[in-house]
Design an enzyme around this catalytic site. Sequence first.
Site, PDB file in Angstrom:
ATOM      1  N   THR A   1       0.860  -1.184   0.000  1.00  0.00           N
ATOM      2  CA  THR A   1       0.000   0.000   0.000  1.00  0.00           C
ATOM      3  C   THR A   1       0.896   1.233   0.000  1.00  0.00           C
ATOM      4  O   THR A   1       2.124   1.125   0.118  1.00  0.00           O
ATOM      5  CB  THR A   1      -0.885   0.059   1.263  1.00  0.00           C
ATOM      6  OG1 THR A   1      -0.090   0.507   2.379  1.00  0.00           O
ATOM      7  CG2 THR A   1      -1.491  -1.293   1.600  1.00  0.00           C
TER       8      THR A   1
ATOM      9  N   LYS B   1       7.101   3.169   1.435  1.00  0.00           N
ATOM     10  CA  LYS B   1       8.296   3.858   1.961  1.00  0.00           C
ATOM     11  C   LYS B   1       8.015   4.659   3.225  1.00  0.00           C
ATOM     12  O   LYS B   1       8.929   5.289   3.768  1.00  0.00           O
ATOM     13  CB  LYS B   1       8.857   4.793   0.882  1.00  0.00           C
ATOM     14  CG  LYS B   1       9.288   4.074  -0.375  1.00  0.00           C
ATOM     15  CD  LYS B   1       9.085   4.926  -1.608  1.00  0.00           C
ATOM     16  CE  LYS B   1       9.037   4.050  -2.839  1.00  0.00           C
ATOM     17  NZ  LYS B   1       8.086   4.515  -3.835  1.00  0.00           N
TER      18      LYS B   1
ATOM     19  N   VAL C   1      13.645   1.163  -2.291  1.00  0.00           N
ATOM     20  CA  VAL C   1      14.577   2.017  -3.044  1.00  0.00           C
ATOM     21  C   VAL C   1      14.958   1.291  -4.332  1.00  0.00           C
ATOM     22  O   VAL C   1      15.377   0.128  -4.292  1.00  0.00           O
ATOM     23  CB  VAL C   1      15.854   2.327  -2.225  1.00  0.00           C
ATOM     24  CG1 VAL C   1      16.803   3.206  -3.031  1.00  0.00           C
ATOM     25  CG2 VAL C   1      15.510   3.003  -0.908  1.00  0.00           C
TER      26      VAL C   1
ATOM     27  N   ALA D   1      13.188   0.005  -6.513  1.00  0.00           N
ATOM     28  CA  ALA D   1      12.339  -1.168  -6.781  1.00  0.00           C
ATOM     29  C   ALA D   1      13.145  -2.464  -6.669  1.00  0.00           C
ATOM     30  O   ALA D   1      12.993  -3.378  -7.475  1.00  0.00           O
ATOM     31  CB  ALA D   1      11.681  -1.041  -8.166  1.00  0.00           C
TER      32      ALA D   1
ATOM     33  N   GLY E   1       2.339   1.937 -14.573  1.00  0.00           N
ATOM     34  CA  GLY E   1       2.617   1.460 -13.214  1.00  0.00           C
ATOM     35  C   GLY E   1       3.933   1.964 -12.637  1.00  0.00           C
ATOM     36  O   GLY E   1       4.427   1.411 -11.660  1.00  0.00           O
TER      37      GLY E   1
ATOM     38  N   ASP F   1       8.703  11.451  -3.232  1.00  0.00           N
ATOM     39  CA  ASP F   1       9.093  10.041  -3.312  1.00  0.00           C
ATOM     40  C   ASP F   1      10.622   9.900  -3.229  1.00  0.00           C
ATOM     41  O   ASP F   1      11.145   9.017  -2.534  1.00  0.00           O
ATOM     42  CB  ASP F   1       8.559   9.438  -4.617  1.00  0.00           C
ATOM     43  CG  ASP F   1       8.878   7.968  -4.743  1.00  0.00           C
ATOM     44  OD1 ASP F   1       8.308   7.168  -3.998  1.00  0.00           O
ATOM     45  OD2 ASP F   1       9.732   7.614  -5.594  1.00  0.00           O
TER      46      ASP F   1
ATOM     47  N   LYS G   1      13.135   8.078  -0.372  1.00  0.00           N
ATOM     48  CA  LYS G   1      14.199   7.113  -0.680  1.00  0.00           C
ATOM     49  C   LYS G   1      15.540   7.596  -0.139  1.00  0.00           C
ATOM     50  O   LYS G   1      16.350   6.802   0.366  1.00  0.00           O
ATOM     51  CB  LYS G   1      14.284   6.897  -2.191  1.00  0.00           C
ATOM     52  CG  LYS G   1      13.103   6.118  -2.740  1.00  0.00           C
ATOM     53  CD  LYS G   1      13.065   6.188  -4.233  1.00  0.00           C
ATOM     54  CE  LYS G   1      11.922   5.366  -4.806  1.00  0.00           C
ATOM     55  NZ  LYS G   1      11.617   5.703  -6.178  1.00  0.00           N
TER      56      LYS G   1
HETATM   57  N1  LIG Z   1       5.061   1.123  -8.852  1.00  0.00           N
HETATM   58  C1  LIG Z   1       6.336   0.971  -8.549  1.00  0.00           C
HETATM   59  O1  LIG Z   1       7.215   0.889  -9.423  1.00  0.00           O
HETATM   60  C2  LIG Z   1       6.748   0.895  -7.120  1.00  0.00           C
HETATM   61  C3  LIG Z   1       5.851   1.096  -6.106  1.00  0.00           C
HETATM   62  N2  LIG Z   1       6.261   1.039  -4.809  1.00  0.00           N
HETATM   63  C4  LIG Z   1       5.304   1.265  -3.742  1.00  0.00           C
HETATM   64  O2  LIG Z   1       4.293   0.265  -3.779  1.00  0.00           O
HETATM   65  C5  LIG Z   1       3.166   0.746  -3.068  1.00  0.00           C
HETATM   66  C6  LIG Z   1       1.899   0.400  -3.824  1.00  0.00           C
HETATM   67  O3  LIG Z   1       1.887   1.084  -5.064  1.00  0.00           O
HETATM   68  P1  LIG Z   1       0.744   0.764  -6.153  1.00  0.00           P
HETATM   69  O4  LIG Z   1       0.504  -0.689  -6.202  1.00  0.00           O
HETATM   70  O5  LIG Z   1       1.124   1.481  -7.369  1.00  0.00           O
HETATM   71  O6  LIG Z   1      -0.523   1.486  -5.498  1.00  0.00           O
HETATM   72  P2  LIG Z   1      -2.064   1.249  -5.844  1.00  0.00           P
HETATM   73  O7  LIG Z   1      -2.757   2.529  -5.562  1.00  0.00           O
HETATM   74  O8  LIG Z   1      -2.211   0.613  -7.195  1.00  0.00           O
HETATM   75  O9  LIG Z   1      -2.517   0.165  -4.758  1.00  0.00           O
HETATM   76  C7  LIG Z   1      -2.574   0.461  -3.384  1.00  0.00           C
HETATM   77  C8  LIG Z   1      -3.415  -0.608  -2.708  1.00  0.00           C
HETATM   78  O10 LIG Z   1      -3.361  -0.369  -1.303  1.00  0.00           O
HETATM   79  C9  LIG Z   1      -4.679  -0.570  -0.781  1.00  0.00           C
HETATM   80  N3  LIG Z   1      -4.795   0.114   0.496  1.00  0.00           N
HETATM   81  C10 LIG Z   1      -4.786   1.436   0.760  1.00  0.00           C
HETATM   82  N4  LIG Z   1      -4.937   1.652   2.080  1.00  0.00           N
HETATM   83  C11 LIG Z   1      -5.034   0.422   2.660  1.00  0.00           C
HETATM   84  C12 LIG Z   1      -5.208  -0.030   4.007  1.00  0.00           C
HETATM   85  N5  LIG Z   1      -5.290   0.817   5.030  1.00  0.00           N
HETATM   86  N6  LIG Z   1      -5.268  -1.378   4.226  1.00  0.00           N
HETATM   87  C13 LIG Z   1      -5.181  -2.261   3.204  1.00  0.00           C
HETATM   88  N7  LIG Z   1      -5.010  -1.873   1.918  1.00  0.00           N
HETATM   89  C14 LIG Z   1      -4.955  -0.552   1.658  1.00  0.00           C
HETATM   90  C15 LIG Z   1      -5.581  -0.027  -1.871  1.00  0.00           C
HETATM   91  O11 LIG Z   1      -6.924  -0.458  -1.706  1.00  0.00           O
HETATM   92  C16 LIG Z   1      -4.891  -0.609  -3.100  1.00  0.00           C
HETATM   93  O12 LIG Z   1      -5.314  -1.950  -3.301  1.00  0.00           O
HETATM   94  C17 LIG Z   1       3.393   2.252  -2.862  1.00  0.00           C
HETATM   95  O13 LIG Z   1       3.788   2.485  -1.533  1.00  0.00           O
HETATM   96  C18 LIG Z   1       4.542   2.564  -3.820  1.00  0.00           C
HETATM   97  O14 LIG Z   1       5.359   3.616  -3.365  1.00  0.00           O
HETATM   98  C19 LIG Z   1       7.558   0.765  -4.471  1.00  0.00           C
HETATM   99  C20 LIG Z   1       8.495   0.527  -5.424  1.00  0.00           C
HETATM  100  C21 LIG Z   1       8.171   0.607  -6.835  1.00  0.00           C
HETATM  101  N1  LIG Z   2       7.010   5.989  -8.127  1.00  0.00           N
HETATM  102  C1  LIG Z   2       8.279   5.383  -7.847  1.00  0.00           C
HETATM  103  C2  LIG Z   2       8.146   3.901  -7.931  1.00  0.00           C
HETATM  104  C3  LIG Z   2       9.222   3.230  -7.190  1.00  0.00           C
HETATM  105  O1  LIG Z   2       9.501   3.489  -6.038  1.00  0.00           O
HETATM  106  C4  LIG Z   2       9.316   5.864  -8.839  1.00  0.00           C
HETATM  107  O2  LIG Z   2       8.930   6.552  -9.776  1.00  0.00           O
HETATM  108  O3  LIG Z   2      10.500   5.562  -8.673  1.00  0.00           O
END
Ligand SMILES: NC(=O)C1=CN([C@@H]2O[C@H](COP(=O)(O)OP(=O)(O)OC[C@H]3O[C@@H](n4cnc5c(N)ncnc54)[C@H](O)[C@@H]3O)[C@@H](O)[C@H]2O)C=CC1
Ligand SMILES: N[C@@H](CC=O)C(=O)O
Length: 361
Positions: free
Chosen positions: A100, A124, A153, A155, A208, A222, A226
């Site tokens: 999340t 993070k 950090v 990914a 994504g 963000d 990191k």
């Molecule tokens: N997209 C990327 O390349 C990367 C993402 N991240 C991190 O991954 C995490 C998720 O990102 P996404 O999947 O893109 O977000 P998203 O918005 O697609 O999904 C977030 C999910 O968290 C759920 N959620 C929110 N509050 C909640 C709670 N209190 N309890 C349970 N579930 C809850 C939402 O319902 C949703 O299913 C973020 O923290 C992001 O920084 C980290 C590294 C890389």
């Molecule tokens: N939104 C982040 C995803 C990974 O942490 C980024 O752009 O690097």
Amino acid sequence: MSSVTRIRSATGGARGGRIALLGTGVVGSAVVARYRQLVERGVPLPPFAWLSNSRAQVANDGSLDEAIARAHAAPRQSGAVPPWAEGEALARGDIVIDATASDTVADWHAEWLQRGIHVVTANKLGNGGDLARAQAIVDAQREGARYGDSATVGAGLPALRLIRELVAGGDRIHAVEGVLSGSLAWLLSRFDDTRPFSDLVREARDAGYAEPDPRQDLSGEDVRRKLLILARAAGLPLEARDIRVSSLVPDALRDAAPDAVDAQLNTLDKPLRERFVTAYRSDARLCFVGRFDAERGASVGLRALPLSHPLASGHGTENRAAIFSDRYPDRPLVIQGPGAGAQVTAAALLDDVLRIDASAR
Ligand SMILES: NC(=O)C1=CN([C@@H]2O[C@H](COP(=O)(O)OP(=O)(O)OC[C@H]3O[C@@H](n4cnc5c(N)ncnc54)[C@H](O)[C@@H]3O)[C@@H](O)[C@H]2O)C=CC1
Ligand SMILES: N[C@@H](CC=O)C(=O)O
């Protein structure tokens, strides 16, 4: 090549705890898909007990596909208590995966660790948010539970692990400088003024790479998180306010309600175009750079770098982190590779799960 016999693995079957997944969005869904693939290939992952998003908690009754479909289809909740907080309890040895971007969930990390529940996170806000919370997470691990934060950090690029290993070996980190945002790296490597910057932001979000709210990327927040994670791993107890951040977000976009963000993205177009043209005319490339320096402080912002600069040659979502230390004082140790995307992030999360599970044997 079919006659090649693979060497036997040293690991046996699954052991101990269960997995619980919080977040079924871009990253959480990729975790489920990769979990299924790895299990089919015989990788000994712990059993998947349940998954939850902000709407529902769903038990895995045998079909993960069905469980995630039910979670996606659940109606919105109006209550303040997240569904998993009232559902099936976690037990010592279980592994929570936080996929999340929720501050509420991050606030639970230390609590779970204290109860002997391992935490693996892409969020993070645990160790990249308040210093007191990050310290509580470190302290709680003394009880034996482990914190897997590789995905926070790059990914999963091994920059964070490497800094910890250097410090554990007695090295002192002087500075870390890098391109730490995959989405901004992708945007700036694509932006050539033939299309509005805002169009590219929408593409990065759909691919994504961006945060659930892309302003977190565009504002530098963000990257600030990191940088805090890396600096704290290097032994510098920085607070968010210790990092100077130059945001790309114009006021109208910053102040927009969540459902009005898309309509305000075009406020980025003119200022970014001006920055691009100025850089282009002086043979420079725009890069979004974060840097902390044990002596000279920390900053995050857009820089126009000469094309020959080591940080200026990345492609796509590539991150690059240059680490300067006692051991590498002049020519830094450089880690480079794709730094955003659901697949690499899901792989980093499950790598941490496997490491923790193996060490718990
Ligand atoms: N997209 C990327 O390349 C990367 C993402 N991240 C991190 O991954 C995490 C998720 O990102 P996404 O999947 O893109 O977000 P998203 O918005 O697609 O999904 C977030 C999910 O968290 C759920 N959620 C929110 N509050 C909640 C709670 N209190 N309890 C349970 N579930 C809850 C939402 O319902 C949703 O299913 C973020 O923290 C992001 O920084 C980290 C590294 C890389
Ligand atoms: N939104 C982040 C995803 C990974 O942490 C980024 O752009 O690097």
